[in-house]
Design a protein around this motif. Structure first.
Motif, PDB file in Angstrom:
ATOM      1  N   LEU A 134       0.849  -1.182   0.000  1.00 45.28           N
ATOM      2  CA  LEU A 134       0.000   0.000   0.000  1.00 45.28           C
ATOM      3  C   LEU A 134       0.889   1.238   0.000  1.00 45.28           C
ATOM      4  O   LEU A 134       1.944   1.255   0.654  1.00 45.28           O
ATOM      5  N   THR A 136       0.888   5.849  -0.491  1.00 43.46           N
ATOM      6  CA  THR A 136       0.135   7.090  -0.461  1.00 43.46           C
ATOM      7  C   THR A 136       1.052   8.243  -0.833  1.00 43.46           C
ATOM      8  O   THR A 136       2.281   8.105  -0.800  1.00 43.46           O
ATOM      9  N   VAL A 424      -0.277  -1.054  -4.570  1.00 39.97           N
ATOM     10  CA  VAL A 424      -1.693  -0.799  -4.291  1.00 39.97           C
ATOM     11  C   VAL A 424      -1.807   0.608  -3.705  1.00 39.97           C
ATOM     12  O   VAL A 424      -1.281   0.878  -2.624  1.00 39.97           O
ATOM     13  N   VAL A 426      -3.874   3.965  -2.178  1.00 42.78           N
ATOM     14  CA  VAL A 426      -5.004   4.179  -1.262  1.00 42.78           C
ATOM     15  C   VAL A 426      -6.330   4.146  -2.016  1.00 42.78           C
ATOM     16  O   VAL A 426      -7.312   3.559  -1.546  1.00 42.78           O
ATOM     17  N   LEU A 429      -7.388   0.622  -2.639  1.00 40.74           N
ATOM     18  CA  LEU A 429      -7.978   0.020  -1.442  1.00 40.74           C
ATOM     19  C   LEU A 429      -9.424   0.458  -1.287  1.00 40.74           C
ATOM     20  O   LEU A 429     -10.308  -0.371  -1.016  1.00 40.74           O
TER      21      LEU A 429
END
Length: 468
Positions: A134, A136, A424, A426, A429
């Motif tokens: 993940l 960002t 991946v 944000v 998700l």
């Protein structure tokens, strides 16, 4: 001037189109309420266990055995690649690599790496799916939390729970569709959490989250004042409802409709909330499952137990915020405390949902707003170190409705600094969470100031490898 003529002259174009209960305004309002999903959902509800502050993936899930070789050496420029730093470590003359002090082992048949700090989650690793990639854009707490909750770094957008309440409506008449609970870490610190993080933004306010408190009434102003019994309150609400309806008929403002609905919800909650929060009928084995803090109101354990009870009663989106994961220093001392507060309750929630047949249609998400750096912030000693914010890669886990168990997705380099496989974002998700509930994230939109908005803005792809 005649005050009635002056009043009418102030009507806006929006009010004009809402004058009739069967007019354009009413039709628009009807379209903004919850409806059927876009396709068959796997989950009916979400429990989001948000760990505020940025848990260190380096100590919990993203095992990097080669860090022992690099210990104390400066992070190579070829790894950092000029990536920006926070103001807290930007002035450091060196960035020494620090391996975790804690042991890792492969857990269950899936072989997922889980730290010794999380023994209870380690036991149910095969029921979890880990996303280690993940990432960002935000490097500071508030914009990072805001991005995860609302899809934008700047405040003002609706939160994910509000989007779900807007898109799907409520699955219960006696409790809000969206409930929030906050627990402090035992260190007493942590970043501030603002009510806008569970707000409705530009959506009608009926979709905002309702914060439950651990001291006094769970919801403010829910109790009748002295000498004001339920019969009198019912008469009062009926009269107030008629006055509000007159305003709604004249102006067509959706916020008036929200006001009417929320007064009625508050009346029903006078019965439903005390029943919800009364844990006296929970057997001892349930308290033992969730751990010693489960009997202490306001703890993460007690909130996890309440989350299960809310799920049973049809609440659509349940969000638990646990604070104090921001370990810039004294990480070896403070991180284990956060893990002790959350490990057993988190695992207990999964087990409790499963034994009640609720896990199949409840999506559980665990994670923070970003990860931590491989290099030490501040002075590195044999016993002490800290880690700064790291948005480039961090780990979350998911379980339950719509998610394939026993999967680990995403890889990072030997330093745990850059993603090397299956990134991946944000927004990805968020798109995946909505997908599990039967929502196409590109179609859940709301027109505001001439533009159609959505949770994922103009981004996001469903992470298909983790779907059941």
């Amino acid at each position: 001037m005649d005050p009635f003529r002056e009043h009418r002259s102030l009507l806006t174009r929006r009010h004009f189109f809402g004058l009739s209960a069967t007019g354009i305004g009413a039709a628009a309002l009807h379209g903004a309420t919850g409806g059927p999903p876009h396709f068959a959902p796997k989950a009916k509800r979400v429990i989001y266990l948000f760990q505020s502050g940025g848990p260190s993936q380096m100590e919990l899930f993203d095992y990097k055995p080669r860090l022992k070789e690099f210990a104390g050496a400066d992070l190579p420029d070829s790894i950092r690649k000029g990536q920006r730093l926070t103001g807290m470590s930007a002035t450091q003359s060196s960035f020494p690599v620090v391996p975790s002090k804690f042991q890792f082992a492969r857990r269950g048949a899936s072989g997922a790496w889980v730290s010794e700090l999380l023994p209870n989650l380690a036991q149910i690793a095969d029921q979890l799916t880990f996303i280690k990639s993940l990432h960002t854009e935000a490097i500071n707490h508030d914009p990072a939390v805001t991005l995860l909750q609302t899809g934008a770094q700047i405040a003002g957008r609706p939160s994910i729970g509000a989007w779900l309440a807007y898109g799907l409506g409520a699955d219960t008449q006696d409790l809000p569709a969206f409930v929030v609970m906050i627990s402090p870490g035992s260190g007493g610190g942590g970043q501030p959490l603002y009510d806008r993080l569970w707000g409705s933004g530009f959506l009608p306010t009926q979709y905002q989250g309702v914060k439950f408190r651990s001291v006094g009434d769970p919801v403010l102003y829910l109790s009748d004042p002295p000498g004001f019994d339920s019969g009198i309150r019912r008469q009062y609400l009926d009269a107030l409802g008629r006055l509000n309806q007159m305003q709604l008929d004249e102006f067509g403002d959706p916020e008036i409709s929200t006001r009417i609905a929320q007064y009625e919800m508050a009346f029903r909650m006078q019965s439903s909330v005390p029943e919800l929060t009364n844990l006296s009928k929970e057997p001892d084995r349930i308290f033992e499952l969730y751990g010693p803090d489960a009997r202490k109101p306001g703890t993460f354990a007690a909130n996890c137990l309440l989350a299960r009870r809310l799920a049973e009663r049809g609440v659509r989106f349940i969000q638990l915020f646990h604070r104090d994961w921001d370990h810039h220093g004294k990480l070896p001392q403070d991180l284990p405390k956060r893990c002790r507060e959350t490990d057993q309750p988190s695992a207990a929630l999964i087990l409790d949902l499963k034994q009640r047949g609720l896990l199949d249609d409840t999506l559980v998400v665990w994670g923070g707003e970003f990860g931590r750096t491989v290099y030490c912030q501040g002075r590195l000693t044999a016993e002490e170190y800290g880690r700064d914010h790291h948005p480039r890669c961090f780990t979350i886990w998911m379980a339950g409705g719509g998610i394939k168990p026993g999967v680990t997705l995403g890889e990072t380099d030997d330093y745990g600094y850059n993603i090397t496989a299956d990134p991946v974002h944000v927004h990805d998700l968020q798109a995946t969470i909505l997908h599990c509930l039967g929502i196409d994230h590109t179609k859940l939109t709301y027109k505001y100031q001439g533009r159609y908005f959505r949770l994922t803005d103009v981004h996001g792809n469903v992470v298909k490898p983790v779907l059941a």
